[in-house]
Structures are given as structure tokens and as C-alpha cells.
Design an enzyme around this catalytic site. Structure first.
Site, PDB file in Angstrom:
ATOM      1  N   CYS A  55     -31.663 -28.295 -31.706  1.00  0.00           N
ATOM      2  CA  CYS A  55     -32.144 -29.293 -30.580  1.00  0.00           C
ATOM      3  C   CYS A  55     -32.731 -30.649 -31.433  1.00  0.00           C
ATOM      4  O   CYS A  55     -32.817 -30.570 -32.340  1.00  0.00           O
ATOM      5  CB  CYS A  55     -33.374 -28.600 -29.996  1.00  0.00           C
ATOM      6  N   ALA A  58     -35.528 -30.024 -33.694  1.00  0.00           N
ATOM      7  CA  ALA A  58     -34.917 -29.517 -35.030  1.00  0.00           C
ATOM      8  C   ALA A  58     -34.387 -30.488 -36.075  1.00  0.00           C
ATOM      9  O   ALA A  58     -34.705 -30.291 -37.092  1.00  0.00           O
ATOM     10  CB  ALA A  58     -34.024 -28.210 -34.775  1.00  0.00           C
ATOM     11  N   ARG A  89     -35.403 -24.597 -43.951  1.00  0.00           N
ATOM     12  CA  ARG A  89     -34.250 -24.970 -44.829  1.00  0.00           C
ATOM     13  C   ARG A  89     -34.430 -25.093 -46.596  1.00  0.00           C
ATOM     14  O   ARG A  89     -33.639 -25.361 -47.097  1.00  0.00           O
ATOM     15  CB  ARG A  89     -33.818 -26.401 -44.460  1.00  0.00           C
ATOM     16  N   HIS A 187     -32.184 -36.528 -35.682  1.00  0.00           N
ATOM     17  CA  HIS A 187     -31.782 -37.481 -36.799  1.00  0.00           C
ATOM     18  C   HIS A 187     -31.812 -38.741 -36.559  1.00  0.00           C
ATOM     19  O   HIS A 187     -32.618 -39.552 -37.243  1.00  0.00           O
ATOM     20  CB  HIS A 187     -30.469 -37.175 -37.375  1.00  0.00           C
TER      21      HIS A 187
END
Length: 546
Positions: A55, A58, A89, A187
Site C-alpha cells: 500500500c 508501505a 526490509r 514513494h
């Protein structure tokens, strides 16, 4: 086995007609004879299809903001969302200030039902006060989750008030998970926020060294950034900021002084690369430090950009030294890997980058794609002028920057920059499709059903995947190389990283584990039933029921 349009049609025929028309646009059989092959991307996943996407939250907090080590990252929302994005990550970080590395902490406002009903702004403000008092960070980020957007908490106002109260960089990101069609939207939101609120806040006016660079789209997964920085520093570069692996507010605020920006992951960071060029005049160079040939090419392109003979000479010396170290180590792994075939479906630019490293080991990639790419990631940036902005993209506010009156400057003469653009990938990315081999498959937003069908056709020897989709091939007895966070291995970048990758892939091929795995559907029927009478009515014919 090669795939034809007929076989692809048979796979898609299992979908309803409308879904088939949609998915067909997202799958391309590579044909080098065509000037440009179009692929649909960055559109909503069809409801009911098991996708591997994340999403917007995230993408914003989990990918871009999370690795900044000297900032505390507050998740405003239920604790589950904060936990989901907490170091999943493996973004490694080191610091000279032991009390300024906060990556080990999961900080959430832990919204409850009462907060949803009455609002969570006061709770968020109290948390900021506690974070400042306890941790004394260099900055704070606030990331919104879905409930926050639905109830209307004004996190931007809370952040502004807290910033004035504490005289600290406190920024809020309205990255509710439902914004956009995937984590790519997050992003973009993070890039806008970093550019608007952090980059340029520093007081530096001149670069600290002769060759000062920023590395964009590198997240130090498994230590990738450290390996790349080791080589760059040895050549003579000064790395000002990394966005954002092992990154920090202290470094990022002075990113404007760099003479060149390196773009590793195009999708997650291209927005800020463009804005840095517009505002400060800093060109960006598309690089790839995954694979030996790609690393060498990137290093040589950097040296050609600066045009200094001593730098070019030093670059070749370091390349020669590194090759002499790793080539003997790679040879036994190549013997094991030679002749194998791979699927490479990963987010970011990894679905493209790792194909070259696989090829150097003797492994051929027959299927590749991305979870959350846009068309330019596949077709190259030449397609950008032809793209139409859809309703989902309009959910992400565009940050319009202008040249900084005091800090904008040409890093190299304009005529030389234009000449170099003909030779180097300056401000350009050609996309993944052009590097794919004839007959290979490019798939956008690969789903569970298609994964199984393509595996049955190609029978790959290894499947490079993200975290969520690795279990499908594993259950089918196929080794996976998880490339989202490397499954506790790495680094895989640079010269020594190539050896680590070769070792891990070779182990996957050599282990006898997969010989003992039988897919569950081979050992037990998928459906079981018994024969029972349907009715006692003599007028009704008895039939079998499952």
C-alpha cells in the site's frame, strides 16, 4: 519451453472476459523487431486477484522514510500497521552517535476504537512530546495509515504545531494506504515531503570534496550501500547523502551541494531526482550496482561525467583490483549455475537489475516484471510525454519546484552536459523491456494464478521474488531467491556482493531439500466427496451429490 500467443491466450481464457482484456495489456512477449512494445502498468489491481503489491503507507514509511536512522518515525494509526513496516526490509545502519540510531524502535500511536470515534490528534501530539523528551532525535516523521484519512485527523497541523513548539524538524506524510494503486504512490509522497521539508535545510554551500555525489534509491538492504560506498570512497568520491539506506537527516539536509546524483532504484526515487535538478541544477545518472558488468559500467560512466583523467585512471585501477579478487571465487559457482533458467519478479528496479547478474552466472531470465512499476520503468522515459494522468495519480499532489535563487548552479557546462547525454544515461532510463531476450515474458503485477501457470510452462530452476510470493514456487519444489530483503543474507551489490549472490544461488541449486518437497496437490486430491441420495421423493430422479 518458449511461449506463444496461443499458449498465453489459453492462460488468459480462464479469466472472465473483462478481466482477460485487462490482464492481456499487462503481459508482453518480447519481440526485438518491434520499435517499442507497450505494456499497461500503474493501474488498479482487479478485486479478487491475489496480488503481491503493498500500500501507499508501505511505500512511504516502509521503503523511503524508514531507513533514516537519526529520525524517529511515528506511525499514526493501529499498531499493526506500525509493526508491518518495522524493519521488514532489513535496512542496516551504523552511526557514530550511539544514541542517534532509532531503527530498532517501532513507534505507533496505537489508535483504539475511542480514537477512531473522537479523533487521534491529541494523542499524536502527546506522543511527539514523549518522543522528543525520551529520544531527542534529529527529526521526526509522522506517517498516516488508512483510519487517519477516513476520520480526518489533520496530521499536518499537528506537525506544524509540534515543530514550532520543539524547534525540531517534524514532518507529516499523508500516505494513507488506499492512496494510489500501490506502494509507488507512497514513494511519491515521501519524495515530495523530503524535498519540501528537509533537503536544503542545511547550511552548507559548497561540496565537501572534489567529486561529491548523492546515491538515490539505495536502501542498504543487507548492507548493499556499505559495499557500494566502500568502492566509491576508494576511488575518491565523497558520498554526501544516501536516500535513504543508512541515511540521516544530518546528511540529507545538505544533499543540495552534490555535483551528481546517482539513481539506483528509478521507481522509488525518480521524482526527487528530477526536483533536485530543477531546483539546484544537479544532473542525475542512472546507475546499477547489481552485477559485475553493470557495476563497472556505472563506475566508468561516473568518471566520464566528471572528466578528470586522474579519476578515470583510479577507477580502472580499482576495477582491476576488485576483479582480480572476485573472479577466482566466482568460477566454482558458475559451474553450478550454468544453464539454469530464472523468473525475476521483484519490486523497484530489481526485476531488471538482477537479470544481468544472473546472466554472468550462466542463468537465463525467461520471465520478469514489477509489482508497482509505471510504464516508463518498462518502456523507458521516452514514453513519459505520451502518458495521461488518471484519477488515481491525481490523488498524489505534485510538488512544483523552481530554481533556487541562491543555490542553483550548473554543475558542468550546459554544452558538455548535452554532449554527455548522447553517451551516458544522464537524466534518462531506457527501461527493462529493451534488455529482455527474444521470446521472454514481461509481466506487470503478476498474480498467484499466473505465477502457477507460467511455472508449469517454463519450469524455472529458480524464482527471484518478493516476500509474499516466494511461498508459491517453494511449495511447487522450486528454489527461490528472495530479493526484497534477501532473507538474512547480503550484501548483493557491487563486486563482493556478486560473490555473495552467486554463493547463495548456487546453494539453492545444490541443496537436496527440493527433492523432498511434494506439492500438496500431488499427494492429496484437491476435492473430496461422497455419493448421497438427493431426495426421498419417488418422483425425483436420484443423482449423485459431491
Amino acid at each position: 519451453m518458449a511461449i506463444s500467443e496461443k499458449i498465453l491466450e489459453e492462460i488468459l481464457n480462464k479469466y472472465p472476459a473483462k478481466v482477460k482484456r485487462n490482464r492481456k495489456k499487462h503481459i508482453v512477449i518480447r519481440d526485438p523487431q518491434q520499435d517499442r512494445q507497450e505494456i499497461e502498468a500503474n493501474t488498479r489491481t482487479i478485486p479478487g486477484i491475489v496480488t503481491n503489491r503493498g500500500c501507499a503507507f508501505a511505500g512511504c514509511k516502509g521503503v523511503v522514510l524508514g531507513p533514516l536512522k537519526d529520525m524517529v518515525h511515528i506511525v499514526h494509526g493501529p499498531v499493526g500497521c506500525g509493526y508491518y513496516s518495522w524493519l521488514t526490509r532489513r535496512n542496516k545502519a551504523k552511526t557514530d552517535e550511539p544514541n542517534k540510531n532509532f531503527l530498532a524502535y517501532c513507534v505507533s500511536t496505537d489508535m483504539q476504537e475511542s480514537d477512531i470515534v473522537f479523533g487521534g490528534e491529541k494523542k499524536l501530539a502527546r506522543m511527539i512530546d514523549e518522543v522528543v523528551e525520551i529520544f531527542k532525535p534529529n527529526g521526526i516523521t509522522i506517517s498516516a495509515t488508512c483510519p487517519v484519512g477516513l476520520i480526518g485527523d489533520d496530521i499536518q497541523a499537528v506537525a506544524r504545531a509540534a515543530r514550532a513548539k520543539h524547534s525540531l524538524n517534524i514532518t507529516a506524510y499523508s500516505c494513507e494506504g488506499y492512496k494510489g494503486v500501490s506502494q509507488s504512490a507512497g514513494h511519491h509522497i515521501a519524495n515530495n515531503g523530503l524535498m519540501e521539508n528537509i533537503v536544503g535545510e542545511g547550511q552548507m554551500e559548497e561540496p565537501p570534496g572534489r567529486y561529491t555525489i548523492n546515491i538515490l534509491g539505495e536502501y542498504n538492504i543487507g548492507g548493499d550501500s556499505w559495499e557500494v560506498e566502500r568502492v566509491l570512497t576508494d576511488i575518491g568520491y565523497d558520498v554526501q547523502a544516501v536516500m535513504t539506506g543508512n541515511g540521516s537527516y544530518a546528511k540529507l539536509k545538505n544533499a543540495h551541494v552534490a555535483q551528481l546524483n546517482l539513481v539506483q532504484c528509478h521507481r522509488s526515487i525518480n521524482y526527487i531526482a528530477d526536483m533536485l535538478q530543477i531546483k539546484y541544477g544537479t544532473p542525475w545518472l542512472k546507475v546499477n550496482f547489481i552485477g559485475i558488468r553493470a557495476t563497472i559500467e556505472s563506475l566508468r560512466n561516473m568518471a566520464r561525467y566528471f572528466g578528470d583523467e586522474s579519476l578515470i585512471t583510479r577507477t580502472e585501477e580499482v576495477i582491476e583490483r576488485e576483479l582480480a579478487e572476485i573472479e577466482p571465487q566466482l568460477e566454482p559457482y558458475r559451474k553450478i549455475c550454468s544453464g539454469k533458467i530464472a523468473f525475476c519478479f521483484v519490486g523497484g528496479s530489481r526485476g531488471h537489475h538482477y537479470q544481468g547478474l544472473y546472466e554472468e552466472l550462466g542463468v537465463t531470465t525467461v520471465l520478469a516484471g514489477y509489482e508497482f512499476a509505471h510504464r516508463d520503468d518498462y518502456e523507458g522515459r521516452d514514453v513519459l510525454p505520451h502518458l495521461k494522468t488518471d484519477a488515481d495519480s491525481k490523488n498524489i499532489p505534485e510538488l512544483h519546484v523552481t530554481p533556487d535563487e541562491n543555490r542553483y548552479r550548473l554543475k558542468i557546462p550546459a554544452d558538455r552536459l548535452e554532449a554527455l547525454k548522447q553517451e551516458l544515461p544522464l537524466n534518462n532510463y531506457k527501461g527493462m523491456i529493451s534488455d529482455m531476450t527474444e521470446g521472454s515474458i514481461v509481466v506487470d503485477d503478476l498474480n498467484h494464478y499466473e505465477t502457477e501457470e507460467f511455472i508449469k510452462i517454463f519450469k524455472p530452476d529458480i524464482f527471484s521474488s518478493g516476500i509474499k510470493d516466494k511461498y508459491i514456487p517453494q511449495k511447487m519444489g522450486i528454489p527461490t531467491k528472495q530479493l526484497h530483503n534477501y532473507d538474512y543474507s547480503g550484501p548483493y551489490a557491487g563486486f563482493r556482493g556478486a560473490v555473495n549472490f552467486a554463493r547463495d544461488v548456487a546453494m539453492g541449486f545444490a541443496t537436496p531439500t527440493w527433492n523432498y518437497i511434494t506439492p500438496p496437490w500431488k499427494g492429496k486430491p484437491l476435492l473430496e466427496g461422497t455419493i448421497e441420495p438427493c431426495s426421498a421423493d419417488p418422483g425425483v430422479k436420484e443423482v449423485g451429490a459431491v
